[in-house]
Enzyme design. Sequence first.
Site, PDB file in Angstrom:
ATOM      1  N   ASP A  34      41.936  33.308  64.965  1.00  0.00           N
ATOM      2  CA  ASP A  34      42.478  34.660  65.151  1.00  0.00           C
ATOM      3  C   ASP A  34      41.398  35.697  65.423  1.00  0.00           C
ATOM      4  OD1 ASP A  34      45.031  33.545  64.326  1.00  0.00           O
ATOM      5  OD2 ASP A  34      44.204  33.586  62.307  1.00  0.00           O
ATOM      6  N   LYS A  37      40.509  35.667  70.705  1.00  0.00           N
ATOM      7  CA  LYS A  37      40.055  34.913  71.879  1.00  0.00           C
ATOM      8  C   LYS A  37      40.919  35.247  73.099  1.00  0.00           C
ATOM      9  CE  LYS A  37      40.664  30.990  69.657  1.00  0.00           C
ATOM     10  NZ  LYS A  37      40.765  31.253  68.223  1.00  0.00           N
ATOM     11  N   GLY A  61      48.082  30.376  68.914  1.00  0.00           N
ATOM     12  CA  GLY A  61      49.052  31.284  69.524  1.00  0.00           C
ATOM     13  C   GLY A  61      48.490  32.665  69.712  1.00  0.00           C
ATOM     14  N   HIS A  62      48.798  33.257  70.841  1.00  0.00           N
ATOM     15  CA  HIS A  62      48.490  34.663  70.987  1.00  0.00           C
ATOM     16  C   HIS A  62      49.491  35.308  71.931  1.00  0.00           C
ATOM     17  CE1 HIS A  62      45.442  32.315  73.300  1.00  0.00           C
ATOM     18  NE2 HIS A  62      46.215  32.782  74.231  1.00  0.00           N
ATOM     19  N   GLN A 266      41.868  27.344  67.845  1.00  0.00           N
ATOM     20  CA  GLN A 266      41.353  27.420  66.471  1.00  0.00           C
ATOM     21  C   GLN A 266      39.892  27.900  66.463  1.00  0.00           C
ATOM     22  OE1 GLN A 266      43.281  24.247  67.119  1.00  0.00           O
ATOM     23  NE2 GLN A 266      44.914  25.652  66.687  1.00  0.00           N
TER      24      GLN A 266
HETATM   25  P1  IMP Z   1      47.107  22.886  61.139  1.00  0.00           P
HETATM   26  O1  IMP Z   1      46.221  23.060  62.326  1.00  0.00           O
HETATM   27  O2  IMP Z   1      48.497  23.418  61.350  1.00  0.00           O
HETATM   28  O3  IMP Z   1      47.077  21.483  60.611  1.00  0.00           O
HETATM   29  O4  IMP Z   1      46.507  23.803  59.943  1.00  0.00           O
HETATM   30  C1  IMP Z   1      45.267  23.500  59.299  1.00  0.00           C
HETATM   31  C2  IMP Z   1      44.548  24.787  58.923  1.00  0.00           C
HETATM   32  O5  IMP Z   1      44.106  25.450  60.120  1.00  0.00           O
HETATM   33  C3  IMP Z   1      45.406  25.804  58.176  1.00  0.00           C
HETATM   34  O6  IMP Z   1      44.593  26.507  57.272  1.00  0.00           O
HETATM   35  C4  IMP Z   1      45.870  26.753  59.279  1.00  0.00           C
HETATM   36  O7  IMP Z   1      46.182  28.029  58.778  1.00  0.00           O
HETATM   37  C5  IMP Z   1      44.646  26.772  60.156  1.00  0.00           C
HETATM   38  N1  IMP Z   1      44.946  27.079  61.566  1.00  0.00           N
HETATM   39  C6  IMP Z   1      45.405  26.218  62.499  1.00  0.00           C
HETATM   40  N2  IMP Z   1      45.534  26.836  63.690  1.00  0.00           N
HETATM   41  C7  IMP Z   1      45.102  28.083  63.518  1.00  0.00           C
HETATM   42  C8  IMP Z   1      44.969  29.205  64.408  1.00  0.00           C
HETATM   43  O8  IMP Z   1      45.238  29.144  65.614  1.00  0.00           O
HETATM   44  N3  IMP Z   1      44.497  30.357  63.840  1.00  0.00           N
HETATM   45  C9  IMP Z   1      44.141  30.430  62.524  1.00  0.00           C
HETATM   46  N4  IMP Z   1      44.249  29.414  61.679  1.00  0.00           N
HETATM   47  C10 IMP Z   1      44.732  28.252  62.163  1.00  0.00           C
END
Ligand code: IMP
Length: 466
Positions: A34, A37, A61-62, A266
């Site tokens: 977040d 990007k 997501g954005h 991410q």
């Molecule tokens: P997962 O990717 O859904 O398995 O989540 C694993 C961890 O990564 C969690 O703490 C999520 O909140 C974090 N996370 C995954 N994708 C994002 C993102 O795009 N932005 C911020 N945190 C993310």
Amino acid sequence: MTLLNFLLVFCSPTLYNENRFMRASFIIGSQWGDEGKGKIIDFLSDKADYVVRFNGGNNAGHTVINKYGKFPLHLIPSGIFSNATACIANGTVLDLEVLADEIALLEKAGIQLKGRLFISPRCHVIMPYHKILESLHEKAKGKNKIGTTGRGISPVYADKVMHDGIRLFDLMDKKQLSEKLAVQLLVKNKIITALSDTENLFPYRKHAGVKNKVMKAIAAKPLDQKEIEKNLLKAFAKIKPFIKEPHPVLMQAIKSNKYILFEGAQAVFLDNDWGTYPFVTSSTILTGGINAGASVPVGGLTDVIGVVKAYTTRVGAGPFPTELFDKDGDTLRNEGGEYGTTTGRPRRCGWFDAELIKFAAELNGFSSIAITKLDVLDTFKTIKICTGYTYKGKAVRYYDGGAEFLSKVKPVYKTLPGWQKSTKGVTSFAKLPANAQKYIKEMERLTGVKASLISTGPEREATISR
Ligand code: IMP
């Protein structure tokens, strides 16, 4: 070097690989996600001929706001709004219904996708059981849960590594799909239904703080193969026209000296190897991930731009040394609108952590950083920067321990005066208040990387380019 050697090394097609070098930038989130990007990609994508996603799925997501409207995008590269060709490369995992909806949304808004969107048939597909299994695992972990986005990301990547994944390739052959799905459901349905029997399956539930009735409440029925196939193939039909391996497309782009933008999903500290494991996502976020996830040699990247917020945020669980629990944290959350785009969750907020960015820069070879949300700090009287950590009184680095260690380190702060003037929409470094300039220079000094872009508001124009 003799002339003969020179000719052999530099002129022989077998010894000198012209495909190694490319005009390409990699935009990588450098904290816990977040960082903004999307805005940086949008800013650079006008110049891009190709925009590429290579990791993660719709956990990213954005929201892109432009002359066509407002678009919440999770899978299609946000550079699609420029004239660039978009690739969803093999390292990306796909929820087909989400992808089909995004395609429909863009086409409805008049964005031409035919011949401009290439989706690798090697992409793994998120199945309904992935989402259920993820939720069951999170519940089982109780107070130790990861706080995932609930999109089925970890189970789909686990299946990929376990040789159990279903790829777009498999959906092209119904018989093959049925055979593979039957095996998966044989195993997965047993796990799903067995999880209702919490007594047997979770003898450690007391330790994990899990209550029986919680597990019972989420016990699911076995999934029906016919129903899954029907839904999957319906969404697949909408995606099929865009399935074409991006590898030759990208190789041709490199040969023709086209400019490629790799959109990282991410962020560095959610990387499966170098993030705060286990509080991480399941894919490779780092520069090296482009090689496996998008089939191009990474040695030839022109730029690696680490996107950093002027402060730090995190969603989900895991260590966060500079997290604030006071009114400064609330100010960051409120001024920065720090609520998740994908899940709507309030984000944890804290001061800028230079130790994290210094390490991220080492790991990825940052050529510069792009600082976002500088204007969120406008009202602070004083601002802190974490210059490093101590543990039991000794200076330590990020990599000296795991997540447990990082939750115990003490941040060392340097306090700088705030500027208490609006920086919103400022487009030149010289026009920033003197204390804002000092703050940025201190960020650069401590991280060892120059800031090439500074964002002073959500609009594309609110950007300082240096
Ligand atoms: P997962 O990717 O859904 O398995 O989540 C694993 C961890 O990564 C969690 O703490 C999520 O909140 C974090 N996370 C995954 N994708 C994002 C993102 O795009 N932005 C911020 N945190 C993310």
